[in-house]
Design a protein around this motif. Sequence first.
Motif, PDB file in Angstrom:
ATOM      1  N   UNK A  28       1.396  -1.040   0.406  1.00 44.87           N
ATOM      2  CA  UNK A  28       0.123   0.062  -0.076  1.00 44.87           C
ATOM      3  C   UNK A  28       0.578   1.449  -0.381  1.00 44.87           C
ATOM      4  N   UNK A  29       0.450   2.135  -0.623  1.00 49.01           N
ATOM      5  CA  UNK A  29       0.502   3.481  -0.266  1.00 49.01           C
ATOM      6  C   UNK A  29       1.482   3.914   1.276  1.00 49.01           C
ATOM      7  N   UNK A  31       5.217   5.049   2.395  1.00 52.59           N
ATOM      8  CA  UNK A  31       5.450   6.346   2.836  1.00 52.59           C
ATOM      9  C   UNK A  31       6.310   5.944   3.961  1.00 52.59           C
ATOM     10  N   UNK A  32       6.030   5.187   4.982  1.00 48.05           N
ATOM     11  CA  UNK A  32       6.394   4.941   6.305  1.00 48.05           C
ATOM     12  C   UNK A  32       8.315   3.834   5.865  1.00 48.05           C
ATOM     13  N   UNK A  33       8.716   3.898   4.439  1.00 46.60           N
ATOM     14  CA  UNK A  33       9.409   3.136   4.342  1.00 46.60           C
ATOM     15  C   UNK A  33      10.199   4.400   3.364  1.00 46.60           C
ATOM     16  N   UNK A  34       9.462   5.237   3.129  1.00 49.06           N
ATOM     17  CA  UNK A  34      10.213   6.118   2.383  1.00 49.06           C
ATOM     18  C   UNK A  34      11.532   6.892   2.506  1.00 49.06           C
ATOM     19  N   UNK A  92      10.622   3.308  -3.522  1.00 45.54           N
ATOM     20  CA  UNK A  92       9.707   2.234  -3.146  1.00 45.54           C
ATOM     21  C   UNK A  92       8.579   3.912  -3.221  1.00 45.54           C
ATOM     22  N   UNK A  93       8.883   4.786  -3.272  1.00 45.85           N
ATOM     23  CA  UNK A  93       7.576   6.384  -3.341  1.00 45.85           C
ATOM     24  C   UNK A  93       7.540   6.881  -4.798  1.00 45.85           C
ATOM     25  N   UNK A 103       3.731  -1.040  -6.792  1.00 42.48           N
ATOM     26  CA  UNK A 103       5.141  -1.984  -7.491  1.00 42.48           C
ATOM     27  C   UNK A 103       6.124  -1.653  -7.509  1.00 42.48           C
ATOM     28  N   UNK A 104       7.050  -1.646  -6.859  1.00 40.35           N
ATOM     29  CA  UNK A 104       8.840  -1.427  -7.469  1.00 40.35           C
ATOM     30  C   UNK A 104       8.806   0.345  -7.416  1.00 40.35           C
ATOM     31  N   UNK A 105       7.781   1.335  -6.809  1.00 40.91           N
ATOM     32  CA  UNK A 105       7.553   2.253  -6.910  1.00 40.91           C
ATOM     33  C   UNK A 105       7.173   3.146  -7.848  1.00 40.91           C
TER      34      UNK A 105
END
Length: 390
Positions: free
Chosen positions: A192-193, A197-200, A206-207, A289-291
């Motif tokens: 999910x987006x 956002x958490x991983x960004x 990935x964003x 998927x893959x940004x």
Amino acid sequence: MTLDRALALITSAEVGDVLQLALTGDPSARLPGFRFELDKVHHRPGADVSAVYRIWYDLPSAQARTEEWLGLTSAAVTEGVATLVHNDLVLRAWRHPADPRLPGLVSACNAEVVGGWLGAPVELETLAYRPLRRAVLAARGSRPGFVKVLRPDKAPGLAERQRLLHAAGVAPGVIGEPEPGVVISEVAEGRSLAQALVAWPDDPTQLPSPQSLVALLDALPAEAVRLHRRGSWSDRIDFHADGAIAALPELRDEIVAVREELKRLLIAAPVGPVVPTHGDFYEANIFTVDGRATSVIDVDSVGPGRRDDDLACLLGHVAVLPHLSPQHYSRVAEVVEQWRADFELRVHPASLRARTAAVILSLVAGADTATALARLDLARAWLVRAQQAL
């Protein structure tokens, strides 16, 4: 006034008497070891208020402690409920999951039944539940899926929309409609987006870019403009302002002032043409998927609308994330500004900002007081920015 009384009772300690009445049918009865916990409240200003409670009490005859879930509502439900009167206030109760307006929920909460639908054993997790309106459960196992429960008259429209978007390559497929009011969907590919956002901060690749998000909206099928149109957040600003007032009654005058100025701006600001819209385009409903933004879920509101509202829905929901979880979303404001700058090349800045303020105002209701105040302040800030743009 009756609705205000119902909300006050449903969220008070006094509601314990009503819950025991629902279980025993005797106003004077007291269950040994009775205890309850309010799980969720769903308040629809001007309409009704409903709640779900977790309840414990002792059964001396069985020397055991019982746990149950009860639903309680002020809505005028006539079937499948116990009608209760407390100090002249009429409420209706049911044992969850036997929701009187969601007849498919009983089966959807049974892992054996859902496993039979999917053809493989599953474990169930309730992801969302709005009493009398809808529920979403995740079925996890060798053949996973999402089970959505709606009022029986609403489910066919959801299935039609999802199949339309799946054919266009922008939504997971429909596995089946095993009972009236139940739609089972495949799992969307990717993350999910919200997760992106958490991983960004640690993994910016990935964003998705704002261009990718807009491209996903561009991929919505043209046939969607022929579907029934549902009001956007800005169309329902009176309703959402009433919800904000219920959450922050001491700020009624300020909220009314925000509402009226937003209505003025929404009329004055240029707005884009009618196009296919998602209608609930925010981080939990967008998958990547893959940004790249590749698909959407929760497609109940797909239909004709304004691109301005879809983009504002995303900005408004993402803008409140730092208040929701500072440890996960501390730098999200940077992303909001990046997306806003791009979106304002596509729709009028005043329209986008006013609609973003309207979305944030809609998120005041149902929040705790501190969060509601923070969201009201944020709505005001976007309102000022809209005024500046106009």
